[in-house]
Design a protein around this motif. Structure first.
Motif, PDB file in Angstrom:
ATOM      1  N   ALA A  93      10.573  24.147 -19.460  1.00  0.00           N
ATOM      2  CA  ALA A  93      11.725  23.358 -19.010  1.00  0.00           C
ATOM      3  C   ALA A  93      11.595  22.988 -17.541  1.00  0.00           C
ATOM      4  CB  ALA A  93      13.016  24.142 -19.253  1.00  0.00           C
ATOM      5  N   VAL A  94      11.106  23.915 -16.744  1.00  0.00           N
ATOM      6  CA  VAL A  94      10.931  23.631 -15.309  1.00  0.00           C
ATOM      7  C   VAL A  94       9.906  22.509 -15.125  1.00  0.00           C
ATOM      8  CG1 VAL A  94      10.096  24.590 -13.132  1.00  0.00           C
ATOM      9  CG2 VAL A  94      11.594  25.939 -14.588  1.00  0.00           C
ATOM     10  N   GLY A  95       8.851  22.556 -15.904  1.00  0.00           N
ATOM     11  CA  GLY A  95       7.839  21.491 -15.807  1.00  0.00           C
ATOM     12  C   GLY A  95       8.397  20.146 -16.197  1.00  0.00           C
ATOM     13  N   ILE A  96       9.237  20.107 -17.224  1.00  0.00           N
ATOM     14  CA  ILE A  96       9.837  18.840 -17.665  1.00  0.00           C
ATOM     15  C   ILE A  96      10.778  18.307 -16.597  1.00  0.00           C
ATOM     16  CG2 ILE A  96      11.354  17.812 -19.406  1.00  0.00           C
ATOM     17  CD1 ILE A  96      10.127  19.711 -21.449  1.00  0.00           C
ATOM     18  N   CYS A  97      11.468  19.224 -15.889  1.00  0.00           N
ATOM     19  CA  CYS A  97      12.407  18.790 -14.830  1.00  0.00           C
ATOM     20  C   CYS A  97      11.684  17.968 -13.768  1.00  0.00           C
ATOM     21  CB  CYS A  97      13.082  19.997 -14.186  1.00  0.00           C
ATOM     22  SG  CYS A  97      14.387  20.710 -15.222  1.00  0.00           S
ATOM     23  N   PHE A  98      10.460  18.305 -13.451  1.00  0.00           N
ATOM     24  CA  PHE A  98       9.712  17.554 -12.437  1.00  0.00           C
ATOM     25  C   PHE A  98       9.329  16.159 -12.950  1.00  0.00           C
ATOM     26  CE2 PHE A  98       8.936  21.866 -10.838  1.00  0.00           C
ATOM     27  CZ  PHE A  98       9.319  21.700  -9.510  1.00  0.00           C
ATOM     28  N   ALA A  99       9.124  16.066 -14.253  1.00  0.00           N
ATOM     29  CA  ALA A  99       8.737  14.755 -14.815  1.00  0.00           C
ATOM     30  C   ALA A  99       9.941  13.872 -15.103  1.00  0.00           C
ATOM     31  CB  ALA A  99       7.928  14.970 -16.088  1.00  0.00           C
ATOM     32  N   ASP A 100      10.993  14.481 -15.687  1.00  0.00           N
ATOM     33  CA  ASP A 100      12.207  13.722 -16.047  1.00  0.00           C
ATOM     34  C   ASP A 100      13.387  14.628 -15.815  1.00  0.00           C
ATOM     35  OD1 ASP A 100      14.278  12.299 -17.175  1.00  0.00           O
ATOM     36  OD2 ASP A 100      13.134  11.650 -18.926  1.00  0.00           O
ATOM     37  N   ARG A 151      16.610  14.314 -16.230  1.00  0.00           N
ATOM     38  CA  ARG A 151      17.636  14.401 -17.273  1.00  0.00           C
ATOM     39  C   ARG A 151      17.127  15.171 -18.480  1.00  0.00           C
ATOM     40  NH1 ARG A 151      20.884   9.185 -19.797  1.00  0.00           N
ATOM     41  NH2 ARG A 151      22.336  10.408 -21.117  1.00  0.00           N
ATOM     42  N   ALA A 152      15.871  14.920 -18.855  1.00  0.00           N
ATOM     43  CA  ALA A 152      15.296  15.654 -19.993  1.00  0.00           C
ATOM     44  C   ALA A 152      15.142  17.132 -19.657  1.00  0.00           C
ATOM     45  CB  ALA A 152      13.947  15.066 -20.373  1.00  0.00           C
ATOM     46  N   GLY A 153      14.837  17.422 -18.381  1.00  0.00           N
ATOM     47  CA  GLY A 153      14.683  18.809 -17.968  1.00  0.00           C
ATOM     48  C   GLY A 153      15.969  19.582 -18.087  1.00  0.00           C
ATOM     49  N   LEU A 154      17.128  18.892 -17.755  1.00  0.00           N
ATOM     50  CA  LEU A 154      18.416  19.589 -17.865  1.00  0.00           C
ATOM     51  C   LEU A 154      18.719  19.952 -19.313  1.00  0.00           C
ATOM     52  CD1 LEU A 154      20.605  17.539 -15.333  1.00  0.00           C
ATOM     53  CD2 LEU A 154      19.728  19.860 -15.089  1.00  0.00           C
ATOM     54  N   TRP A 155      18.382  19.009 -20.236  1.00  0.00           N
ATOM     55  CA  TRP A 155      18.603  19.327 -21.646  1.00  0.00           C
ATOM     56  C   TRP A 155      17.714  20.502 -22.102  1.00  0.00           C
ATOM     57  CZ3 TRP A 155      22.455  17.890 -24.596  1.00  0.00           C
ATOM     58  CH2 TRP A 155      23.189  16.764 -24.276  1.00  0.00           C
ATOM     59  N   CYS A 156      16.524  20.551 -21.565  1.00  0.00           N
ATOM     60  CA  CYS A 156      15.616  21.667 -21.927  1.00  0.00           C
ATOM     61  C   CYS A 156      16.135  22.996 -21.401  1.00  0.00           C
ATOM     62  CB  CYS A 156      14.219  21.405 -21.366  1.00  0.00           C
ATOM     63  SG  CYS A 156      13.328  20.128 -22.269  1.00  0.00           S
ATOM     64  N   VAL A 157      16.650  22.966 -20.176  1.00  0.00           N
ATOM     65  CA  VAL A 157      17.196  24.199 -19.603  1.00  0.00           C
ATOM     66  C   VAL A 157      18.381  24.672 -20.422  1.00  0.00           C
ATOM     67  CG1 VAL A 157      18.390  25.166 -17.599  1.00  0.00           C
ATOM     68  CG2 VAL A 157      16.354  23.742 -17.283  1.00  0.00           C
TER      69      VAL A 157
END
Length: 678
Positions: free
Chosen positions: A29-36, A38-44
């Motif tokens: 999730a942390v890695g996705i936050c750097f890329a996107d 909004r998508a990272g927040l959903w992953c968290v």
């Protein structure tokens, strides 16, 4: 299971895996936050919901999983228990106190105990104890029950380790353990082993002790009859035990018999010994036998070798007895009859010539008697000194202690009378001066531990022994010449005979003749015991050499303190079992309490009804026992039980590590054992 039970191992990994996956998801999730963003927040948010759900599942299902595992273990244990219940090998589980926790059907049948029996296993098998179980983790014990023999294989199982292995659960109990016992029936194995041992053949040698003497006393017509009767007795006795008899010489037999018969013959004390003595065809002298039996296992060559040693031991102890020799111990049977005097002096002549040959080949001689020398030991040593002097050889007498009895005789051998100043030497000096050309001659003892200096035996390369005591288990080994004659009254009698054949021109001074004559006089108690034709012949020879009875009697007198001690021993003597006189001789103010002890034992035999006497005294940290009898009691066998020895009617022993009263009780207990066996 309680708070003590927790998950461990693979089961713990499987249950906690969802929780550990949250770490991986969180990193993703942390890695996705750097890329996107909004998508990272959903992953968290997803990871948080997943973690909460996994944690709740773990907390709620943990007890369910544990219960399922316990239920599985229970069912699995039930299967195992049923298998153990029907297991053909007897099986039992014990706790730390060796108490029965669970047993299978086979064990119940063997022990005769119900399932709910939870007492100590020692009550069923006394050989299995708590101490043995707690001492070793693995052991094997032989047990028996109702005529059956079992091998109990005992092992220890760690209680915590058992739970972990079977359920995957960890227990907080770390010091608890269980003991398992398997029983293997080895009754048939032991029966076969016993049958093999019973059928094993044991060799024996049987000699007629007095073959020539008995036949000489019979008419020629009756001689063959007596020999035939002896042969018949011997053959019948051993044939009844399943044995085979082969006559090798006129007076010798070789016999083999099954091992199981040895116990039967031992039980009846080899009754053949007494049966043969009852044969009478006009002979006044009874026939006596000696038996030597070797019993060391299945090695027949060693058995025969041990039987040779046993027959030599039986003959050396005077004959009329059976000797059974094993690796661990030697057993004696019989030997209760009076020794038959040997009238022939051929053996003395042969030994005299052998001694002469040894003396010619050596330069120097040490003559040594027993510890706390008596006049018999000193007189015999003086005789050997005279033999060496005749050949121009140097001889010295090893003597450490001179008591009141020896002093009058010892003081006669002084330089003023022509004797060397170093005629007597201490043990320490002898040990320092011994060389390869020095021969050691031991007189009046055949036990190495009884000699004046046992260390000298190890250093001397040539050893000669002259003794009149019966052989025991402990003997001087590696001798070049050994003359053991139990029929002789004393060592002085033997030396007097040897001197007559040693050299025709040998001459003894009156002092030397007195010393040798005194030895015979003391050991025969003024010619009242152990005297034969040869004893008087030896005394006559010494008398011709200048021995004077009056002079010897004066030198053998005791001082007043020794006489009082002897009187005290006689006064305080107590009669045990109606025929045994036992007393304690005081050792205060006496230089030689052992001499007074022996004299008191002789005096007690003059009391009506006394068959044997035992007098004790304490000297230099040891308890000395003098035992005497007239003819009915074999005191040698009694003293042998206490580690001593001697003759049939004159013996002794030395005890250590006990008091006089304890030694007295030991004698009484020994006498009781002998009487109760009869």
């Amino acid at each position: 299971m309680g708070s003590n039970v927790r998950l461990k191992g693979k089961l713990k990994k499987y249950i906690t895996l969802p929780l550990w996956l949250t770490i991986l998801f969180a990193a993703l999730a942390v890695g996705i936050c750097f890329a996107d963003h909004r998508a990272g927040l959903w992953c968290v948010l997803f990871v948080a919901v997943y973690f909460i759900a996994a944690f709740v599942f773990y907390r709620r299902c943990r007890s369910v999983v544990l219960n399922e595992m316990i239920d599985f273990a229970t069912h699995y244990g039930t299967v195992q228990r049923r298998l153990l219940e029907e297991f053909e090998v007897p099986y039992v589980i014990l706790d730390q106190n060796a108490k029965l926790m669970w047993m299978n059907r086979q064990f119940c049948e063997i022990s005769g105990k119900p399932k709910n029996y939870h007492s100590s296993v020692t009550a069923v098998f006394p050989q299995i104890t708590k101490e043995k179980i707690n001492k070793e983790k693995q052991l094997s014990v032989q047990v028996s029950r109702e005529g059956r023999i079992y091998r109990a294989s005992i092992g220890r199982i760690d209680f915590a380790g058992m739970i972990e292995k079977s359920t995957g659960l960890e227990s907080g109990e770390k010091d608890q353990f269980l003991t398992i016992v398997y029983l293997f029936d080895e009754t048939l194995l032991h029966q076969y082993q016993q049958e093999k041992l019973d059928m094993q053949m044991v060799p024996a040698l049987v000699y007629i002790d007095n073959y020539e003497e008995v036949l000489e006393s019979l008419e020629e017509v009756k001689q063959s009859l007596l020999v035939a009767l002896v042969d018949r007795k011997v053959n019948k006795y051993f044939a009844g035990q399943g044995g085979l008899v082969k006559k090798t010489e006129n007076d010798k037999y070789f016999i083999v018999f099954p091992h199981k018969s040895l116990a039967v013959m031992s039980e009846d004390n080899f009754s053949l010994l007494e049966d043969v003595k009852s044969l009478k065809v006009g002979n006044e002298m009874s026939v006596t036998l000696s038996m030597g039996i070797g019993d060391v296992g299945s090695d027949y060559a060693k058995n025969y070798g041990y039987s040779r040693m046993a027959i030599d031991l039986a003959l050396g102890r005077g004959g009329d007895q059976a000797v059974v020799k094993t690796r661990e111990k030697t057993y004696y049977y019989g030997g209760s009859s009076r020794q038959v005097d040997k009238t022939t002096r051929v053996k003395a002549r042969v030994k005299a010539l052998a001694l002469r040959e040894i003396m010619i080949s050596k330069d120097k001689f040490y003559v040594m008697g027993h510890h706390i020398s008596d006049i018999d030991s000193l007189g015999a040593a003086v005789g050997i000194f005279c033999a060496a002097r005749q050949l121009g050889k140097r001889a010295q007498i090893v003597l450490d202690t001179v008591n009141t009895t020896l002093r009058p005789f010892r003081d006669c051998f002084v330089p003023e009378k022509g004797y060397p100043e170093d005629m007597f030497i201490s043990s320490e000096d002898a040990l320092e001066e011994v060389t390869a050309q020095t021969a050691l001659i031991v007189v009046d003892t055949n036990r190495p531990s009884y000699t004046e200096c046992p260390e000298l035996l190890a250093k001397a390369r040539t050893i000669v022994v002259f003794d009149h005591h019966r052989h025991g288990e402990e003997v001087i080994k590696n001798t070049d010449l050994s003359y053991i004659e139990p029929y002789a009254s004393s060592a002085c009698e033997m030396i007097a005979e040897v001197l007559q054949y040693f050299d025709e021109d040998i001459k003894l001074s009156s002092t030397e003749a007195d010393a040798i004559y005194a030895g015979i006089l003391v050991d025969t108690n003024n010619f009242m015991s152990k005297t034969g034709v040869r004893t008087f012949e030896a005394a006559a020879y010494l008398r011709r050499c200048g021995a004077e009875t009056t002079r010897v009697r004066k030198m053998l007198r005791n001082d007043i303190n020794a006489y009082k001690a002897r009187a005290e021993a006689i006064r305080h003597a107590e009669v045990y079992r109606g025929v045994y006189a036992i007393s304690i001789c005081p050792a205060d103010n006496i230089e030689s309490p052992t001499v007074a002890c022996a004299q008191a034992a002789n005096e007690l035999l003059n009391i009506t009804g006394i068959k044997a006497s035992f007098v004790l005294t304490e000297y230099k940290g040891k308890i000395y026992i003098s035992a005497r009898s007239i003819d009915e009691i074999n005191v040698q066998q009694i003293m042998e039980r206490l580690g001593g020895g001697g003759h049939l009617n004159s013996a002794g022993a030395q005890l250590t590590g006990c008091t006089l009263l304890e030694a007295r009780r030991t004698i009484e207990n020994t006498l009781s054992e002998i009487l109760d066996r009869k």
